[in-house]
Design an enzyme around this catalytic site. Structure first.
Site, PDB file in Angstrom:
ATOM      1  N   LYS A  58       3.523  -2.744 -20.056  1.00 47.88           N
ATOM      2  CA  LYS A  58       3.915  -1.498 -19.387  1.00 47.88           C
ATOM      3  C   LYS A  58       5.207  -0.933 -20.000  1.00 47.88           C
ATOM      4  CE  LYS A  58       2.780   0.131 -15.039  1.00 47.88           C
ATOM      5  NZ  LYS A  58       2.443  -0.173 -13.674  1.00 47.88           N
ATOM      6  N   LYS A 117      -7.781  10.398  -7.442  1.00 45.50           N
ATOM      7  CA  LYS A 117      -7.671  10.493  -8.902  1.00 45.50           C
ATOM      8  C   LYS A 117      -9.000  11.003  -9.468  1.00 45.50           C
ATOM      9  CE  LYS A 117      -4.046   7.521 -10.334  1.00 45.50           C
ATOM     10  NZ  LYS A 117      -3.614   6.614 -11.379  1.00 45.50           N
ATOM     11  N   HIS A 125      -0.312   4.857  -1.916  1.00 44.51           N
ATOM     12  CA  HIS A 125       0.671   4.029  -2.620  1.00 44.51           C
ATOM     13  C   HIS A 125       2.094   4.350  -2.178  1.00 44.51           C
ATOM     14  CE1 HIS A 125      -1.956   3.159  -6.428  1.00 44.51           C
ATOM     15  NE2 HIS A 125      -2.598   2.940  -5.312  1.00 44.51           N
ATOM     16  N   GLU A 144       5.693  -2.470  -4.644  1.00 44.56           N
ATOM     17  CA  GLU A 144       4.634  -1.456  -4.577  1.00 44.56           C
ATOM     18  C   GLU A 144       3.638  -1.885  -3.508  1.00 44.56           C
ATOM     19  OE1 GLU A 144       1.848   0.841  -7.713  1.00 44.56           O
ATOM     20  OE2 GLU A 144       1.073  -1.106  -7.085  1.00 44.56           O
ATOM     21  N   ALA A 156     -12.671   0.147  -5.618  1.00 45.04           N
ATOM     22  CA  ALA A 156     -11.619  -0.040  -6.629  1.00 45.04           C
ATOM     23  C   ALA A 156     -11.804  -1.359  -7.388  1.00 45.04           C
ATOM     24  CB  ALA A 156     -10.245   0.005  -5.973  1.00 45.04           C
TER      25      ALA A 156
HETATM   26  P1  0O2 Z   1      -2.686  -3.587 -11.935  1.00 48.29           P
HETATM   27  O1  0O2 Z   1      -3.250  -4.667 -12.763  1.00 48.29           O
HETATM   28  O2  0O2 Z   1      -3.610  -3.195 -10.784  1.00 48.29           O
HETATM   29  O3  0O2 Z   1      -1.286  -3.820 -11.484  1.00 48.29           O
HETATM   30  P2  0O2 Z   1       2.599   3.275 -12.940  1.00 48.29           P
HETATM   31  O4  0O2 Z   1       2.078   2.015 -12.296  1.00 48.29           O
HETATM   32  O5  0O2 Z   1       3.582   4.025 -12.082  1.00 48.29           O
HETATM   33  O6  0O2 Z   1       3.057   3.042 -14.336  1.00 48.29           O
HETATM   34  P3  0O2 Z   1       0.718   5.246 -12.298  1.00 48.29           P
HETATM   35  O7  0O2 Z   1      -0.644   5.563 -12.836  1.00 48.29           O
HETATM   36  O8  0O2 Z   1       1.621   6.389 -12.052  1.00 48.29           O
HETATM   37  O9  0O2 Z   1       1.355   4.164 -13.202  1.00 48.29           O
HETATM   38  O10 0O2 Z   1       0.633   4.461 -10.958  1.00 48.29           O
HETATM   39  P4  0O2 Z   1      -0.388   4.654  -9.823  1.00 48.29           P
HETATM   40  O11 0O2 Z   1      -1.179   5.872 -10.021  1.00 48.29           O
HETATM   41  O12 0O2 Z   1       0.398   4.566  -8.566  1.00 48.29           O
HETATM   42  O13 0O2 Z   1      -1.398   3.432 -10.002  1.00 48.29           O
HETATM   43  C1  0O2 Z   1      -0.987   2.137 -10.152  1.00 48.29           C
HETATM   44  C2  0O2 Z   1      -2.036   1.147  -9.680  1.00 48.29           C
HETATM   45  O14 0O2 Z   1      -3.039   1.771  -8.870  1.00 48.29           O
HETATM   46  C3  0O2 Z   1      -2.815   0.530 -10.813  1.00 48.29           C
HETATM   47  O15 0O2 Z   1      -2.091  -0.562 -11.288  1.00 48.29           O
HETATM   48  C4  0O2 Z   1      -4.106   0.090 -10.117  1.00 48.29           C
HETATM   49  O16 0O2 Z   1      -3.902  -1.082  -9.365  1.00 48.29           O
HETATM   50  C5  0O2 Z   1      -4.322   1.228  -9.141  1.00 48.29           C
HETATM   51  N1  0O2 Z   1      -5.160   2.298  -9.734  1.00 48.29           N
HETATM   52  C6  0O2 Z   1      -4.726   3.521 -10.120  1.00 48.29           C
HETATM   53  N2  0O2 Z   1      -5.750   4.268 -10.582  1.00 48.29           N
HETATM   54  C7  0O2 Z   1      -6.869   3.508 -10.475  1.00 48.29           C
HETATM   55  C8  0O2 Z   1      -8.267   3.736 -10.776  1.00 48.29           C
HETATM   56  O17 0O2 Z   1      -8.685   4.798 -11.244  1.00 48.29           O
HETATM   57  N3  0O2 Z   1      -9.115   2.678 -10.527  1.00 48.29           N
HETATM   58  C9  0O2 Z   1      -8.709   1.491 -10.001  1.00 48.29           C
HETATM   59  N4  0O2 Z   1      -9.634   0.539  -9.788  1.00 48.29           N
HETATM   60  N5  0O2 Z   1      -7.396   1.253  -9.716  1.00 48.29           N
HETATM   61  C10 0O2 Z   1      -6.490   2.247  -9.941  1.00 48.29           C
HETATM   62  P5  0O2 Z   1      -2.054  -0.954 -12.827  1.00 48.29           P
HETATM   63  O18 0O2 Z   1      -0.633  -1.000 -13.252  1.00 48.29           O
HETATM   64  O19 0O2 Z   1      -2.963  -0.061 -13.620  1.00 48.29           O
HETATM   65  O20 0O2 Z   1      -2.648  -2.362 -12.936  1.00 48.29           O
END
Ligand code: 0O2
Length: 203
Positions: A58, A117, A125, A144, A156
């Site tokens: 990241k 999304k 969140h 988070e 999801a």
């Molecule tokens: P992991 O392995 O789940 O921790 P950021 O995290 O702030 O850099 P962003 O996109 O602004 O990035 O954050 P956001 O939108 O709040 O989303 C973060 C987390 O939401 C993701 O963590 C996923 O867990 C979940 N998420 C977001 N979009 C999707 C989606 O389209 N499908 C699914 N299944 N989960 C989603 P990470 O960091 O990607 O990974």
């Protein structure tokens, strides 16, 4: 007095303590809600500390060097907690009850239920800070919190698996069908919520 974290073992200690603090708060709210309203809004809670590999990935993606201060400053989801609720209305109740506690500070809110999304992803969140009391200092630690219904979580989890297989580049028709599945899941949530409201009104 130090107000920082300077090695990986300390990062793990501090963030896992923050997860315990938030987890306990949520359990207390769930128990109290059950006592007052005769049902528990939380089905279950999952928590995790992000792996060092994912943190480094990241940081790299966002153009930062892999250092402990950068982790603490720029990675908001080192400590992550997922709260799975029964009904959509429970999500907002839980969030409201938690953020109204005066030791919790809200860093950001993303409502992917109101604004899903493009993938179809729905969830609420929150990034908050919670104080962690160590022997010689108090640290405000970021956590988070993802709050979603059982149905949103089902979608999801499976979407994540499917997308992972395609390394994020799933064919267009698969993406479209996943969005359709997300809509079905939302219909199911809406139906369950209205059934529950009808049942509550009968009581
Ligand atoms: P992991 O392995 O789940 O921790 P950021 O995290 O702030 O850099 P962003 O996109 O602004 O990035 O954050 P956001 O939108 O709040 O989303 C973060 C987390 O939401 C993701 O963590 C996923 O867990 C979940 N998420 C977001 N979009 C999707 C989606 O389209 N499908 C699914 N299944 N989960 C989603 P990470 O960091 O990607 O990974």
């Amino acid at each position: 007095m130090r107000d920082d974290v300077d090695n990986w073992a300390e990062v793990q200690l501090v963030y896992s303590s923050a997860l315990k603090e938030i987890g306990t708060k949520l359990e207390i709210l769930n128990d109290e809600f059950g006592h007052v309203h005769q049902y528990n809004p939380i089905e279950h809670i999952k928590s995790r500390i992000k792996s060092p590999e994912s943190i480094v990935k990241k940081l790299k993606k966002n153009g930062y060097e892999s250092t402990i201060p950068n982790m603490v400053k720029y990675v908001n989801d080192i400590a992550g907690i997922r709260v799975i609720c029964s009904f959509t209305s429970d999500i907002y109740r839980i969030a409201e009850m938690l953020i109204s506690q005066n030791d919790i500070k809200v860093v950001s809110v993303k409502d992917y239920i109101l604004n899903p999304k493009a993938s179809g992803y729905k969830s609420y969140h929150l990034i908050v800070t919670v104080p962690v009391f160590l022997s010689d200092r108090i640290l405000d630690v970021k956590v988070e919190i993802q709050i979603r219904t059982v149905a949103m979580d089902f979608w999801a989890s499976l979407e994540h698996k499917i997308h992972y297989k395609f390394e994020g580049n799933a064919p267009e028709h698969i993406r479209r069908e996943l969005v359709e599945c997300a809509m079905m899941v939302s219909d199911l949530d809406a139906k369950m919520l209205s059934l529950n409201e009808e049942i509550q009104a009968l009581k």
